[in-house]
Motif scaffolding. Structure first.
Motif, PDB file in Angstrom:
ATOM      1  N   GLY A  82       0.616  -1.027  -0.273  1.00 23.49           N
ATOM      2  CA  GLY A  82       0.112  -0.110   0.007  1.00 23.49           C
ATOM      3  C   GLY A  82       1.005   1.078   0.075  1.00 23.49           C
ATOM      4  N   ASN A  83       2.395   0.965  -0.008  1.00 26.65           N
ATOM      5  CA  ASN A  83       2.859   2.727  -0.101  1.00 26.65           C
ATOM      6  C   ASN A  83       4.200   2.068  -0.796  1.00 26.65           C
ATOM      7  OD1 ASN A  83       5.454   1.491   1.956  1.00 26.65           O
ATOM      8  ND2 ASN A  83       3.732   1.252   2.744  1.00 26.65           N
ATOM      9  N   PHE A  84       5.220   3.163  -1.115  1.00 22.26           N
ATOM     10  CA  PHE A  84       6.740   2.671  -1.173  1.00 22.26           C
ATOM     11  C   PHE A  84       7.414   4.635  -1.375  1.00 22.26           C
ATOM     12  CE2 PHE A  84       4.613   4.256  -5.226  1.00 22.26           C
ATOM     13  CZ  PHE A  84       5.350   4.813  -6.233  1.00 22.26           C
ATOM     14  N   MET A 124      -2.550   4.141  -3.294  1.00 24.89           N
ATOM     15  CA  MET A 124      -1.096   3.856  -2.689  1.00 24.89           C
ATOM     16  C   MET A 124      -0.136   5.343  -1.775  1.00 24.89           C
ATOM     17  SD  MET A 124       1.321   1.712  -4.576  1.00 24.89           S
ATOM     18  CE  MET A 124       0.552   0.328  -4.667  1.00 24.89           C
ATOM     19  N   ASP A 125      -0.054   5.114  -0.702  1.00 26.63           N
ATOM     20  CA  ASP A 125       1.354   6.219   0.272  1.00 26.63           C
ATOM     21  C   ASP A 125       2.342   6.123  -0.755  1.00 26.63           C
ATOM     22  OD1 ASP A 125      -0.249   7.685   2.240  1.00 26.63           O
ATOM     23  OD2 ASP A 125       0.328   6.394   3.535  1.00 26.63           O
ATOM     24  N   ILE A 126       2.644   7.413  -1.467  1.00 28.53           N
ATOM     25  CA  ILE A 126       3.698   7.634  -1.828  1.00 28.53           C
ATOM     26  C   ILE A 126       4.843   8.733  -1.314  1.00 28.53           C
ATOM     27  CG2 ILE A 126       5.304   8.582  -4.371  1.00 28.53           C
ATOM     28  CD1 ILE A 126       2.831   7.071  -5.909  1.00 28.53           C
ATOM     29  N   ALA A 142       6.517  -1.471   4.202  1.00 25.60           N
ATOM     30  CA  ALA A 142       6.795   0.324   4.706  1.00 25.60           C
ATOM     31  C   ALA A 142       8.117  -0.780   2.720  1.00 25.60           C
ATOM     32  CB  ALA A 142       7.831   0.722   4.719  1.00 25.60           C
ATOM     33  N   LEU A 143       7.921  -0.452   2.215  1.00 18.38           N
ATOM     34  CA  LEU A 143       8.504  -0.759   0.584  1.00 18.38           C
ATOM     35  C   LEU A 143       9.563   0.367   0.226  1.00 18.38           C
ATOM     36  CD1 LEU A 143       8.471  -3.208  -1.021  1.00 18.38           C
ATOM     37  CD2 LEU A 143       6.986  -1.918  -2.850  1.00 18.38           C
TER      38      LEU A 143
END
Ligand SMILES: NC(=O)c1ccc[n+]([C@@H]2O[C@H](COP(=O)([O-])OP(=O)(O)OC[C@H]3O[C@@H](n4cnc5c(N)ncnc54)[C@H](OP(=O)(O)O)[C@@H]3O)[C@@H](O)[C@H]2O)c1
Length: 178
Positions: free
Chosen positions: A40-42, A73-75, A109-110
């Motif tokens: 859900g993020n990167f 997505m949380d970018i 966290a990606l």
């Protein structure tokens, strides 16, 4: 929150650079999209974020598109030179990026690059897991991932998985004890 570093390596162990002569393999891009969707993020460095927005890559509209691959997505972009980018969150440091995602309730966290960002997280001991996609290409002088940019040293890691992704790309996944 688990932090996962995702990176493509060349077959001779360099940190792969995306260039017109060496574009990323579609299988690797699909794998990145799948991991980003699951997390859900990167988190991305300012230079890689700009590279992503180059003509033919991901546009600002796609980033904001409710039906696009990065919808919802949380970018998080790490930069000290830029303060505001529409549709993404800009932070000043790796730790601030993790604090932001933790606060938003993410489980993972990606960390998606580039070299400076990946090395910052590794140097600061902020990584729980690494995913390396080994691309079928050899490279000359290039970039490296290092756990310490000033000293020699080793850190044992545990192999979690090893699988082909198609397109002659092999994925290695390792856990790092912190
Ligand atoms: N192999 C892969 O999986 C992979 C993935 C992505 C990208 N890449 C490649 O990596 C290369 C780009 O990497 P890069 O190292 O040039 O750029 P980058 O890591 O994407 O971005 C560097 C920028 O991020 C900010 N930054 C980095 N570390 C920071 C820190 N500790 N604290 C605060 N801000 C920090 C700075 O932004 P400001 O200058 O704005 O302050 C810095 O100029 C390209 O060749 C690209 O193709 C490879």
């Amino acid at each position: 929150m688990k932090t996962v570093l995702w990176a493509t390596l060349t077959a001779n162990g360099n940190y792969a650079q995306s260039t017109p002569e060496n574009p990323p393999k579609q299988e690797a891009l699909d794998d990145f999209a799948a991991h980003a969707k699951a997390a859900g993020n990167f988190i991305v460095g300012r230079r890689t974020f700009e590279q992503m927005q180059a003509p033919g890559r991901v546009s600002q509209e796609e980033l904001a598109n409710a039906d696009g691959p990065f919808a919802g997505m949380d970018i998080v972009v790490i930069s000290n030179s830029i303060h505001d980018i529409p549709g993404v969150t800009v932070v000043r440091s790796p730790q601030e990026a993790l604090n932001y995602l933790l606060h938003k309730g993410h489980q993972t966290a990606l960390i998606s690059g580039g070299a400076d960002i990946h090395n910052s997280f590794l140097n600061q001991g902020l990584v729980d897991e690494v995913i390396f996609n080994v691309a079928p290409v050899l490279e000359g002088k290039g970039l490296n991932l290092l756990i310490d940019q000033n000293n020699y040293g080793y850190k044992q890691v545990q192999l979690l998985d090893c699988k082909p992704l198609g397109g002659e790309v092999v994925q290695l996944r390792y856990a790092i004890d912190r």
